[in-house]
Design an enzyme around this catalytic site. Sequence first.
Site, PDB file in Angstrom:
ATOM      1  N   TYR A  14       0.564  -1.157   0.104  1.00  7.71           N
ATOM      2  CA  TYR A  14       0.051   0.064   0.111  1.00  7.71           C
ATOM      3  C   TYR A  14       0.857   1.411   0.138  1.00  7.71           C
ATOM      4  CZ  TYR A  14      -3.559   3.279   1.794  1.00  7.71           C
ATOM      5  OH  TYR A  14      -4.218   4.337   2.056  1.00  7.71           O
ATOM      6  N   ASP A  38     -11.711   8.579   5.006  1.00  3.30           N
ATOM      7  CA  ASP A  38     -10.304   9.380   4.987  1.00  3.30           C
ATOM      8  C   ASP A  38     -10.557  11.098   4.988  1.00  3.30           C
ATOM      9  OD1 ASP A  38      -7.820  10.270   4.928  1.00  3.30           O
ATOM     10  OD2 ASP A  38      -7.040   8.842   3.402  1.00  3.30           O
ATOM     11  N   ASP A  99      -3.767   4.322   9.737  1.00  5.05           N
ATOM     12  CA  ASP A  99      -4.601   3.771   9.013  1.00  5.05           C
ATOM     13  C   ASP A  99      -4.956   2.346   9.603  1.00  5.05           C
ATOM     14  OD1 ASP A  99      -4.673   5.449   6.999  1.00  5.05           O
ATOM     15  OD2 ASP A  99      -4.281   3.899   5.347  1.00  5.05           O
TER      16      ASP A  99
END
Lengths: 128, 128
Positions: A14, A38, A99
């Site tokens: 990622y 986000d 995250d």
Amino acid sequence: MTDQAKAEQIVDSYLCCLSEGDLEGVVALYADDATVEDPVGSEPITGRAAIAEFYRGALAMGIKLRRSGAVRLAAGEIVFPFVCASEAMGAPMEIEIIDHFVLNAEGKVQSMRAFWSEANIRPMAAEA
Amino acid sequence: MTDQAKAEQIVDSYLCCLSEGDLEGVVALYADDATVEDPVGSEPITGRAAIAEFYRGALAMGIKLRRSGAVRLAAGEIVFPFVCASEAMGAPMEIEIIDHFVLNAEGKVQSMRAFWSEANIRPMAAEA
């Protein structure tokens, strides 16, 4: 490969794909009907097409991401701290983000939530 | 005080109370009907009495906690990375953890989830 190694591979893919501008590589990590929130508190977006559109905007800013701590995996959920650097706003800046990925049975990201606010943005002191 | 400063105060109180063995101080951060899931994937416990019992066990291990990165606050949710050191198992060890707090309207922790696994445990190299 251990579950931890798999989780680290997902996270590092990622961060690497985003840093290298590999939009397809990023989107391929997600489930077809995945959601992305986000930052946390914003309206989540759903599905690979919308997610690709979201990351296209992020990649246009020339972001560079690096992990800043261990990947924590528990019961198919992953959290990890990282720093996102960008020069798009004129002056170099960094954002400290955590995250949260929830994986599905196939190991794809079903849900992503990014924790950060303006308080986590700082000017970059010097060239890396 | 900014929301970020309040979030940091909650986090630092949590880490400090746990490190100092202040059980009442830890429990006071929680809402009456709060839930604690530690680690993520375990059966959550509910309510201050059960939460006090849980932390009593943790404090008996003489844990010392230190934050290892920025507090990320978004929409009343907080995540933060920290290290939990213990010597209770005979040999000094550290666990790298990320906690997720959801706050209620009164600023109390309504939900706590702790992300870690055995892969995040390491022997401590030397005395601090």
